[in-house]
Design a protein around this motif. Sequence first.
Motif, PDB file in Angstrom:
ATOM      1  N   ARG A 247      10.910   5.647  17.387  1.00 49.60           N
ATOM      2  CA  ARG A 247      11.565   6.767  16.687  1.00 49.60           C
ATOM      3  C   ARG A 247      12.698   7.358  17.529  1.00 49.60           C
ATOM      4  N   LEU A 248      12.523   7.442  18.817  1.00 46.26           N
ATOM      5  CA  LEU A 248      13.539   8.052  19.675  1.00 46.26           C
ATOM      6  C   LEU A 248      14.826   7.238  19.714  1.00 46.26           C
ATOM      7  N   THR A 249      14.720   5.921  19.689  1.00 48.82           N
ATOM      8  CA  THR A 249      15.906   5.065  19.807  1.00 48.82           C
ATOM      9  C   THR A 249      16.465   4.658  18.441  1.00 48.82           C
ATOM     10  N   TRP A 250      15.800   5.068  17.378  1.00 47.34           N
ATOM     11  CA  TRP A 250      16.202   4.660  16.029  1.00 47.34           C
ATOM     12  C   TRP A 250      17.392   5.472  15.544  1.00 47.34           C
TER      13      TRP A 250
ATOM     14  N   ARG B 167      13.891  -0.067  26.274  1.00 46.55           N
ATOM     15  CA  ARG B 167      12.753   0.609  26.913  1.00 46.55           C
ATOM     16  C   ARG B 167      13.242   1.682  27.886  1.00 46.55           C
ATOM     17  N   VAL B 168      14.327   1.399  28.582  1.00 48.59           N
ATOM     18  CA  VAL B 168      14.910   2.416  29.464  1.00 48.59           C
ATOM     19  C   VAL B 168      15.478   3.556  28.629  1.00 48.59           C
ATOM     20  N   THR B 169      16.167   3.199  27.555  1.00 46.54           N
ATOM     21  CA  THR B 169      16.787   4.215  26.709  1.00 46.54           C
ATOM     22  C   THR B 169      15.757   5.168  26.122  1.00 46.54           C
ATOM     23  N   SER B 170      14.663   4.622  25.601  1.00 50.54           N
ATOM     24  CA  SER B 170      13.644   5.483  24.990  1.00 50.54           C
ATOM     25  C   SER B 170      13.049   6.441  26.006  1.00 50.54           C
ATOM     26  N   ALA B 171      12.787   5.962  27.219  1.00 51.73           N
ATOM     27  CA  ALA B 171      12.223   6.827  28.253  1.00 51.73           C
ATOM     28  C   ALA B 171      13.194   7.935  28.638  1.00 51.73           C
ATOM     29  N   GLN B 172      14.463   7.601  28.754  1.00 53.53           N
ATOM     30  CA  GLN B 172      15.446   8.603  29.139  1.00 53.53           C
ATOM     31  C   GLN B 172      15.699   9.617  28.027  1.00 53.53           C
ATOM     32  N   LEU B 173      15.703   9.162  26.768  1.00 53.65           N
ATOM     33  CA  LEU B 173      15.837  10.095  25.656  1.00 53.65           C
ATOM     34  C   LEU B 173      14.652  11.058  25.610  1.00 53.65           C
ATOM     35  N   MET B 174      13.459  10.527  25.868  1.00 54.38           N
ATOM     36  CA  MET B 174      12.270  11.370  25.912  1.00 54.38           C
ATOM     37  C   MET B 174      12.385  12.400  27.034  1.00 54.38           C
TER      38      MET B 174
ATOM     39  N   ALA C 220       0.833  -1.215   0.000  1.00 52.57           N
ATOM     40  CA  ALA C 220       0.000   0.000   0.000  1.00 52.57           C
ATOM     41  C   ALA C 220       0.861   1.256   0.000  1.00 52.57           C
ATOM     42  N   GLY C 221       2.178   1.068  -0.060  1.00 53.05           N
ATOM     43  CA  GLY C 221       3.070   2.219  -0.092  1.00 53.05           C
ATOM     44  C   GLY C 221       3.561   2.670   1.258  1.00 53.05           C
ATOM     45  N   MET C 222       3.349   1.847   2.297  1.00 56.60           N
ATOM     46  CA  MET C 222       3.768   2.204   3.652  1.00 56.60           C
ATOM     47  C   MET C 222       4.908   1.271   4.070  1.00 56.60           C
ATOM     48  N   THR C 223       6.127   1.741   3.904  1.00 56.47           N
ATOM     49  CA  THR C 223       7.300   0.930   4.215  1.00 56.47           C
ATOM     50  C   THR C 223       7.925   1.359   5.537  1.00 56.47           C
ATOM     51  N   PHE C 224       8.521   0.376   6.220  1.00 56.59           N
ATOM     52  CA  PHE C 224       9.143   0.633   7.518  1.00 56.59           C
ATOM     53  C   PHE C 224      10.443  -0.161   7.624  1.00 56.59           C
ATOM     54  N   VAL C 225      11.251   0.206   8.599  1.00 56.13           N
ATOM     55  CA  VAL C 225      12.475  -0.531   8.903  1.00 56.13           C
ATOM     56  C   VAL C 225      12.383  -1.033  10.339  1.00 56.13           C
ATOM     57  N   GLN C 226      13.299  -1.904  10.711  1.00 53.85           N
ATOM     58  CA  GLN C 226      13.239  -2.508  12.042  1.00 53.85           C
ATOM     59  C   GLN C 226      13.611  -1.498  13.121  1.00 53.85           C
ATOM     60  N   SER C 227      12.990  -1.660  14.258  1.00 51.83           N
ATOM     61  CA  SER C 227      13.254  -0.784  15.406  1.00 51.83           C
ATOM     62  C   SER C 227      14.269  -1.433  16.330  1.00 51.83           C
ATOM     63  N   ASP C 228      14.719  -0.670  17.292  1.00 52.89           N
ATOM     64  CA  ASP C 228      15.661  -1.169  18.292  1.00 52.89           C
ATOM     65  C   ASP C 228      14.878  -1.811  19.429  1.00 52.89           C
ATOM     66  N   LYS C 229      14.862  -3.122  19.473  1.00 53.18           N
ATOM     67  CA  LYS C 229      14.186  -3.835  20.570  1.00 53.18           C
ATOM     68  C   LYS C 229      15.207  -4.580  21.429  1.00 53.18           C
ATOM     69  N   SER C 230      16.436  -4.105  21.423  1.00 47.73           N
ATOM     70  CA  SER C 230      17.496  -4.763  22.189  1.00 47.73           C
ATOM     71  C   SER C 230      17.283  -4.563  23.679  1.00 47.73           C
ATOM     72  N   ALA C 231      18.010  -5.346  24.477  1.00 50.73           N
ATOM     73  CA  ALA C 231      17.914  -5.225  25.933  1.00 50.73           C
ATOM     74  C   ALA C 231      18.241  -3.791  26.351  1.00 50.73           C
ATOM     75  N   GLY C 232      17.382  -3.232  27.183  1.00 47.25           N
ATOM     76  CA  GLY C 232      17.610  -1.875  27.666  1.00 47.25           C
ATOM     77  C   GLY C 232      16.993  -0.792  26.816  1.00 47.25           C
TER      78      GLY C 232
ATOM     79  N   ASP D  67      13.005   3.161  35.578  1.00 49.79           N
ATOM     80  CA  ASP D  67      13.463   4.118  34.576  1.00 49.79           C
ATOM     81  C   ASP D  67      12.881   3.853  33.195  1.00 49.79           C
ATOM     82  N   SER D  68      11.925   2.944  33.107  1.00 45.72           N
ATOM     83  CA  SER D  68      11.234   2.686  31.846  1.00 45.72           C
ATOM     84  C   SER D  68       9.739   2.893  32.038  1.00 45.72           C
ATOM     85  N   VAL D  69       9.033   3.017  30.924  1.00 42.24           N
ATOM     86  CA  VAL D  69       7.589   3.254  30.969  1.00 42.24           C
ATOM     87  C   VAL D  69       6.857   1.939  31.194  1.00 42.24           C
TER      88      VAL D  69
END
Length: 520
Positions: free
Chosen positions: A505-508, A440-447, A426-438, A488-490
């Motif tokens: 998006r924050l951890t990408w 969730r903490v990283t995204s919260a702290q970057l936010m 449908a024209g909506m392409t994506f790439v893989q996100s960072d789901k590595s250990a930690g 330290d994570s959501v």
Amino acid sequence: MSSAGNIKHIAKAVRNVVWQPTKNAKGGFSSQEVFLAVGQPQTLVQEVLFHGSRGNGKSACLLMGFAQHVGKGWGSYWRGVILRRQCSALNDLIEESHKIFPRIFPGASYNISKREWRFPTGEVLIFQFIEKIQQYEAKFHGQQYTYIGFDELTTWATDEIYERLLSTLRTAYQPTQQQPLMPPKQVRAMTNPWGIGKRWVKERFIDGKRSGQIEVIKKKLLTDDGKTVETAWKRVAIFGTIFENNYVDLEYKAWLMGIADPVLRESWLLGNWEVVDDSAMFAKVWNRDVLLIEPFTIPAGWKVERSFDFGQSTPFCCLWTAEANGESVTVNGKTFCPPKGSIIVVGEDYGTPLNPDGSQQKRDLGLFLSTGKMGQRLKDREIRLQQSILRNHPVVRPGPADNQIFNGSRVDNGNAPTVAKELASAGMTFVQSDKSAGSRVTSAQLMYERLQATIDDSPDKPHIYFFTNCKFLNKSIPDLYRDEDQPDSVKKGADDHAWDALAYRLTWKRPVTSIQQGIR
């Protein structure tokens, strides 16, 4: 009895008053009087939230809402349950009931192991707790209650348990000559505007309604003989203040008035639902006046990407974000120049059923769309954005998505269907996100760092802003809480899908190869 004896009898009766609702010093009815009145058969409102400041007598009213119908002729059919999220939290209510019930109803007995009162005329009131939805089947399924009370309603993170318990509000009572009225079945909830469940409680009882406004919800039922009848379910929020309660000592009132934390004071003293609970994840750095901005046309030199959290039975969420390059723009006659690398969330599509007024029909409910239809919906939304605020961006870059959409990509030599492939068609392409250990903490702290930099107007750190049209994201961020096991994570919970899309998006890290290949 002589008139003198009658006066003494009346005086003794007055002295023996055990409990009475507070009075309104300005005349009219107090909040406690209204609460009891809407529990009467003739003036029944089935669903009531009693809210407001601390110390307004909510807990006592929860007990007396049940007690006012003891001895009225319904006997064991007047059966109630009062709930807290955890067992230990019931102690204060049980202690309060021991101060009141034996004096009003001599002969009433309390069973410690069952946590229940039995009254001489057959009525039963049970104190129970439920923390997880799995406990419903063992404790409540198949039960019949005519009075259901929730104390501290906002301690439940979602409305799932609340809704499930509503199914037990029923009775098999048949009217008699002695009591021709049906028991006034009712649900009663007490809370302050504070806690992890604040958002769903506010949406159910407070949003879009005047204080004390009775909401009438029409329902159609099919009778045994095949006829359709319409019933009216009524719901209201009653506001009470500590200043109505003469039973609370002045020192406690003075303490509430003297709370230094303005957020806590607004919530606990004034019962203000609009303040951000400072126990929430981003409460200390959330300022709507700074962070939320009106939409404007994104410059061609800024990068624009999409990020995505997948869901079918639960909502999906696609966010469109712009990344500033240091170039300034003029917004409403003012220069806006966020530091290079700042993120502006410019659009969202939140896949959940809506009411005609745009409100969510049910929390955490998805649209159950096929992936193909989901992709087309997202593409249509993107095209509309490109016709307005993204008119300088005929191509939107693929950003990160929930990695589960790529599941199956290695099956059948890569020929197996995947969610990612269906969306891409449908024209909506994506790439893989960072789901590595930690992550969730990283995204919260970057936010947290970005929010802090924004409200401090830091010139050398990237900011984050949100267009006002991203209503689900803007509503959910202030109600995100810390994970108890990983502070330290959501915390994961209902309707956190917009946050997940933003967290990706924050951890990408944007791959260099994408730029080299000319993907705009």
